[in-house]
Motif scaffolding. Structure first.
Motif, PDB file in Angstrom:
ATOM      1  N   ASN A 101       4.633  19.521 -12.692  1.00  0.00           N
ATOM      2  CA  ASN A 101       3.755  20.550 -12.204  1.00  0.00           C
ATOM      3  C   ASN A 101       4.048  20.198 -10.647  1.00  0.00           C
ATOM      4  O   ASN A 101       5.323  19.720 -10.238  1.00  0.00           O
ATOM      5  N   PHE A 135      -5.310  17.296  -9.607  1.00  0.00           N
ATOM      6  CA  PHE A 135      -6.114  17.781 -10.551  1.00  0.00           C
ATOM      7  C   PHE A 135      -7.284  17.328 -11.318  1.00  0.00           C
ATOM      8  O   PHE A 135      -8.203  18.610 -11.148  1.00  0.00           O
ATOM      9  N   ASP A 147       0.911  24.891 -11.703  1.00  0.00           N
ATOM     10  CA  ASP A 147       0.048  24.309 -11.341  1.00  0.00           C
ATOM     11  C   ASP A 147      -0.641  25.022  -9.799  1.00  0.00           C
ATOM     12  O   ASP A 147      -2.184  25.061 -10.535  1.00  0.00           O
TER      13      ASP A 147
END
Length: 331
Positions: A228, A49, A253
């Motif tokens: 996530n 990310f 996410d």
């Protein structure tokens, strides 16, 4: 103690230089239409990310003719404080920070503010005052949307009381707490039980190790929720290895890999979108506005939405994360 002394010494030099500049009428760094120097202190690059967040910020800066000076703290508070001081010394027009710790970087941010540099936090906020803006997403709402999807799926399956394992992000992190609290709020009064697992630091390999122990201790688990998608995919790997396709999985996410599995109609049932490239893009736009002394919102929400098998086809997923780019700046 040595790092603190070095930081205080650098801080004193920065303030002295600023005072001399003002005293002799020297101009401070000005915000032009383009050609800005924007500093970015990132918490780490150990997460996909954050790598994509950096990529989005770099692309946006380049497209606008600006220079992005990017420094990776690698999860080290002392290094981040030193990095911020370095960016101040370089005379950046705006400072973007994704803090390692919401409290430990406050003195560094105060030094930047004293030097007349607008400070923009991204993804993770800080507890200090004087920050110009925070760019992120409503992580509590994201967790809540996933929780509501889990409750709805269990109801549709006729499951009244389920054990749900929660694999958490980083201990004490604001994102972790919001994604936890939002999910818990959605489950309140549902009759389901949440087992809070360990902090796996948003890393898939850590989640694999954690899930191996959690599955052994909780063979009656019905759902795994991870903070996530990377960790959720790690949990899914363990479930598959143990032939537990009866266990539902959900994450956060919008990792393209997760959405592909959602599209296949398996037991990965939900995620919420958190396009990091767009987050980087929006952050650069806000930094430009702040450097130009324009009014910006204290919180700029880059937007998110729930993804299930019903709407997964609506979101492009050619990159590492699915694309979701709502207009959030009113331009």
């Amino acid at each position: 103690m040595l790092n603190r002394r070095r930081f205080l010494s650098k801080f004193a030099l920065a303030v002295s230089a600023l005072s001399l500049a003002v005293g002799f009428g020297m101009p401070l760094p000005a915000a032009n239409a383009e050609g800005l120097k924007i500093g970015f202190s990132q918490v780490t690059l150990q997460s996909p990310f954050y790598v994509q967040l950096k990529t989005g910020a770099e692309a946006a800066a380049k497209a606008g003719g600006d220079t992005l000076v990017f420094l990776d703290a690698n999860g080290d508070v002392s290094k981040q404080n030193n990095d911020i001081q370095d960016l101040i010394t370089q005379g950046v027009n705006a400072l973007i920070i994704n803090p390692v710790n919401p409290d430990a970087v406050v003195p560094s941010l105060e030094a930047a503010i004293a030097a007349g540099i607008p400070v923009i936090t991204v993804d993770r906020s800080v507890n200090g005052k004087g920050v110009t803006a925070h760019v992120g997403r409503d992580n509590k709402k994201m967790g809540q949307m996933v929780g509501e999807a889990v409750v709805a799926r269990l109801k549709a399956d006729g499951v009244e009381k389920a054990k749900i394992i929660e694999i958490q992000g980083d201990a004490g992190g604001a994102v972790m707490m919001d994604r936890r609290d939002g999910f818990h709020a959605a489950l309140e009064g549902s009759g389901h039980t949440i087992v809070e697992g360990p902090y796996a630091e948003y890393i898939r390999a850590n989640a694999v190790t954690a899930m191996q122990d959690l599955l052994q201790a909780n063979p009656d688990v019905k759902v795994v929720y991870a903070h996530n998608d990377d960790m959720a995919l790690g949990a899914l790997q363990v479930l598959k290895e143990n032939n537990r396709n009866d266990v539902l999985v959900a994450g956060v996410d919008g990792l393209s890999e997760a959405l592909t599995i959602i599209a296949e109609g398996g037991n990965y049932i939900a995620s919420t979108l958190n396009d990091p490239k767009y987050l980087g893009d929006v952050t650069i736009q806000v930094a430009r506005e702040a450097a130009a002394k324009k009014e910006v919102a204290k919180f700029v929400d880059a937007g998110s939405t729930l993804v299930t098998s019903k709407n997964v086809a609506d979101f492009p997923r050619e990159g590492l994360f699915a694309e979701y780019r709502p207009q959030v700046l009113g331009q």
